[in-house]
Design a protein around this motif. Sequence first.
Motif, PDB file in Angstrom:
ATOM      1  N   TYR A  40      15.551  27.827  33.032  1.00 36.83           N
ATOM      2  CA  TYR A  40      15.097  28.163  31.681  1.00 36.83           C
ATOM      3  C   TYR A  40      15.904  29.302  31.060  1.00 36.83           C
ATOM      4  CZ  TYR A  40      11.778  28.889  27.850  1.00 36.83           C
ATOM      5  OH  TYR A  40      11.200  28.998  26.607  1.00 36.83           O
ATOM      6  N   HIS A  41      16.240  30.304  31.852  1.00 39.09           N
ATOM      7  CA  HIS A  41      16.954  31.470  31.320  1.00 39.09           C
ATOM      8  C   HIS A  41      18.458  31.420  31.616  1.00 39.09           C
ATOM      9  CE1 HIS A  41      13.261  33.405  30.090  1.00 39.09           C
ATOM     10  NE2 HIS A  41      12.749  33.170  31.285  1.00 39.09           N
ATOM     11  N   SER A  42      18.916  30.303  32.175  1.00 41.33           N
ATOM     12  CA  SER A  42      20.349  30.138  32.433  1.00 41.33           C
ATOM     13  C   SER A  42      21.059  29.745  31.141  1.00 41.33           C
ATOM     14  CB  SER A  42      20.573  29.065  33.500  1.00 41.33           C
ATOM     15  OG  SER A  42      19.984  29.440  34.725  1.00 41.33           O
ATOM     16  N   SER A  43      22.376  29.738  31.179  1.00 39.12           N
ATOM     17  CA  SER A  43      23.159  29.368  29.999  1.00 39.12           C
ATOM     18  C   SER A  43      23.365  27.853  29.950  1.00 39.12           C
ATOM     19  CB  SER A  43      24.513  30.079  30.029  1.00 39.12           C
ATOM     20  OG  SER A  43      25.254  29.783  28.863  1.00 39.12           O
ATOM     21  N   TRP A  44      23.072  27.269  28.801  1.00 36.94           N
ATOM     22  CA  TRP A  44      23.238  25.839  28.557  1.00 36.94           C
ATOM     23  C   TRP A  44      24.205  25.641  27.390  1.00 36.94           C
ATOM     24  CZ3 TRP A  44      19.634  21.770  30.414  1.00 36.94           C
ATOM     25  CH2 TRP A  44      18.721  22.237  31.373  1.00 36.94           C
ATOM     26  N   GLU A  45      24.780  24.447  27.321  1.00 36.29           N
ATOM     27  CA  GLU A  45      25.618  24.055  26.188  1.00 36.29           C
ATOM     28  C   GLU A  45      24.830  23.044  25.354  1.00 36.29           C
ATOM     29  OE1 GLU A  45      28.352  25.550  25.495  1.00 36.29           O
ATOM     30  OE2 GLU A  45      28.439  26.684  27.377  1.00 36.29           O
ATOM     31  N   TRP A  46      24.741  23.305  24.044  1.00 37.13           N
ATOM     32  CA  TRP A  46      23.870  22.514  23.172  1.00 37.13           C
ATOM     33  C   TRP A  46      24.669  21.790  22.094  1.00 37.13           C
ATOM     34  CZ3 TRP A  46      18.962  22.274  24.848  1.00 37.13           C
ATOM     35  CH2 TRP A  46      18.518  23.293  25.700  1.00 37.13           C
ATOM     36  N   GLY A 138      31.716   5.707  36.920  1.00 37.34           N
ATOM     37  CA  GLY A 138      30.377   6.094  37.339  1.00 37.34           C
ATOM     38  C   GLY A 138      30.052   7.563  37.163  1.00 37.34           C
ATOM     39  N   ARG A 139      30.939   8.331  36.515  1.00 39.07           N
ATOM     40  CA  ARG A 139      30.709   9.758  36.303  1.00 39.07           C
ATOM     41  C   ARG A 139      30.930  10.106  34.834  1.00 39.07           C
ATOM     42  NH1 ARG A 139      29.169   8.735  40.580  1.00 39.07           N
ATOM     43  NH2 ARG A 139      29.492   9.799  42.581  1.00 39.07           N
ATOM     44  N   PHE A 140      30.124  11.042  34.335  1.00 38.32           N
ATOM     45  CA  PHE A 140      30.292  11.486  32.956  1.00 38.32           C
ATOM     46  C   PHE A 140      31.402  12.528  32.867  1.00 38.32           C
ATOM     47  CE2 PHE A 140      25.974   9.793  32.788  1.00 38.32           C
ATOM     48  CZ  PHE A 140      26.071   9.016  31.647  1.00 38.32           C
ATOM     49  N   LEU A 141      32.206  12.427  31.828  1.00 38.68           N
ATOM     50  CA  LEU A 141      33.333  13.332  31.645  1.00 38.68           C
ATOM     51  C   LEU A 141      32.877  14.648  31.022  1.00 38.68           C
ATOM     52  CD1 LEU A 141      36.036  10.865  30.259  1.00 38.68           C
ATOM     53  CD2 LEU A 141      35.535  11.472  32.641  1.00 38.68           C
ATOM     54  N   VAL A 200      27.316  24.902  33.744  1.00 41.76           N
ATOM     55  CA  VAL A 200      27.949  24.216  34.876  1.00 41.76           C
ATOM     56  C   VAL A 200      27.147  22.938  35.109  1.00 41.76           C
ATOM     57  CG1 VAL A 200      28.515  24.307  37.325  1.00 41.76           C
ATOM     58  CG2 VAL A 200      28.709  26.372  35.924  1.00 41.76           C
ATOM     59  N   PRO A 201      27.713  21.750  34.863  1.00 42.72           N
ATOM     60  CA  PRO A 201      26.953  20.500  35.012  1.00 42.72           C
ATOM     61  C   PRO A 201      26.309  20.389  36.389  1.00 42.72           C
ATOM     62  CG  PRO A 201      29.043  20.078  33.936  1.00 42.72           C
ATOM     63  CD  PRO A 201      29.094  21.508  34.404  1.00 42.72           C
ATOM     64  N   LEU A 202      25.034  19.987  36.400  1.00 41.75           N
ATOM     65  CA  LEU A 202      24.271  19.931  37.644  1.00 41.75           C
ATOM     66  C   LEU A 202      23.530  18.603  37.770  1.00 41.75           C
ATOM     67  CD1 LEU A 202      22.645  23.495  37.498  1.00 41.75           C
ATOM     68  CD2 LEU A 202      24.576  22.796  38.933  1.00 41.75           C
ATOM     69  N   ASN A 204      20.016  16.902  40.065  1.00 42.04           N
ATOM     70  CA  ASN A 204      18.857  17.305  40.861  1.00 42.04           C
ATOM     71  C   ASN A 204      18.863  16.628  42.234  1.00 42.04           C
ATOM     72  OD1 ASN A 204      17.865  14.682  40.519  1.00 42.04           O
ATOM     73  ND2 ASN A 204      16.410  15.256  38.918  1.00 42.04           N
ATOM     74  N   GLN A 205      17.782  16.804  42.975  1.00 41.23           N
ATOM     75  CA  GLN A 205      17.732  16.310  44.350  1.00 41.23           C
ATOM     76  C   GLN A 205      17.752  14.792  44.452  1.00 41.23           C
ATOM     77  OE1 GLN A 205      13.944  17.216  46.270  1.00 41.23           O
ATOM     78  NE2 GLN A 205      12.968  17.425  44.272  1.00 41.23           N
ATOM     79  N   TRP A 206      17.474  14.106  43.336  1.00 41.62           N
ATOM     80  CA  TRP A 206      17.526  12.643  43.319  1.00 41.62           C
ATOM     81  C   TRP A 206      18.854  12.128  42.765  1.00 41.62           C
ATOM     82  CZ3 TRP A 206      13.094  15.252  41.516  1.00 41.62           C
ATOM     83  CH2 TRP A 206      12.010  15.200  42.383  1.00 41.62           C
ATOM     84  N   GLY A 207      19.772  13.044  42.527  1.00 38.75           N
ATOM     85  CA  GLY A 207      21.069  12.648  41.992  1.00 38.75           C
ATOM     86  C   GLY A 207      21.060  12.396  40.502  1.00 38.75           C
ATOM     87  N   GLU A 208      19.986  12.840  39.816  1.00 37.11           N
ATOM     88  CA  GLU A 208      19.883  12.643  38.369  1.00 37.11           C
ATOM     89  C   GLU A 208      20.548  13.799  37.629  1.00 37.11           C
ATOM     90  OE1 GLU A 208      15.514  10.437  38.404  1.00 37.11           O
ATOM     91  OE2 GLU A 208      15.666  12.613  38.150  1.00 37.11           O
ATOM     92  N   ARG A 209      21.208  13.478  36.569  1.00 33.51           N
ATOM     93  CA  ARG A 209      21.873  14.484  35.752  1.00 33.51           C
ATOM     94  C   ARG A 209      20.853  15.434  35.126  1.00 33.51           C
ATOM     95  NH1 ARG A 209      25.209  12.846  30.362  1.00 33.51           N
ATOM     96  NH2 ARG A 209      26.779  14.505  30.350  1.00 33.51           N
ATOM     97  N   VAL A 210      21.138  16.725  35.140  1.00 33.80           N
ATOM     98  CA  VAL A 210      20.262  17.702  34.497  1.00 33.80           C
ATOM     99  C   VAL A 210      20.647  17.775  33.022  1.00 33.80           C
ATOM    100  CG1 VAL A 210      19.508  20.101  34.420  1.00 33.80           C
ATOM    101  CG2 VAL A 210      19.978  19.009  36.631  1.00 33.80           C
TER     102      VAL A 210
END
Length: 223
Positions: A40-46, A138-141, A200-202, A204-210
């Motif tokens: 929540y308090h980390s830096s995101w790109e919008w 299979g990966r997002f650029l 930094v693209p991340l 989750n534990q199920w391999g889903e894009r954050v």
Amino acid sequence: MTPKSLSVGKKYHKISGLYKRDDKGRFLSEFSKPEFEYLYHSSWEWTEKVDGTNMRIKLFNGGFEIRGKSDKSQLVPDLIQNMKAMMETAEALEAWSLDIAHQPLTLYGEGYGPGIQKDGGLYRADKGFILFDVLRGGRFLERQLVEEIAVDLDIPIVPHVMSGSIAVAIEYLTTSPLSIVAQRGTDDRVMEGLVGIPEVPLYNQWGERVIVKLKVKDHNRIK
């Protein structure tokens, strides 16, 4: 966790809102995914969220193919016509459709304009396509390469609006900012919302894009 691999050309993944909702669509005081609370308090790109209809353009073997959100989606004829004209005049089409690694690309974006969603005509005078993501192998650029593809193919791309935490993005939306994508006129369109990914693209534990979406109407309602 290894990211989930998407087959080339598959429909775009779901983007979750920040909070869970009750059966009447109202926000609950619980994050929809634990990673949203943790980051929540980390830096995101919008980037700006455009209110349209999800579309795909598959590039392969020197050519292209246009699809809707799913292979069974009903397509809007004049939108498809305009998208075909856009791609047929793209000078770099052959280079990107073959790709340096010989991997097909899928361009994901929104079909938008008059007749597509409410107030679609405030975005532009005719129907068009605006890019927001690209899938390769299979990966997002990363955003920088997506922007390069948009420039080379002369395709509009959703604008980068800001960098900052989720809290900062919500505060921004409570001001009802005007859409950057929309054409300017007497009836300026308020931004639909924002889509964010961590700086930094991340995954989750199920391999889903954050990735998360925030809408102006939702966060104005609860401010």
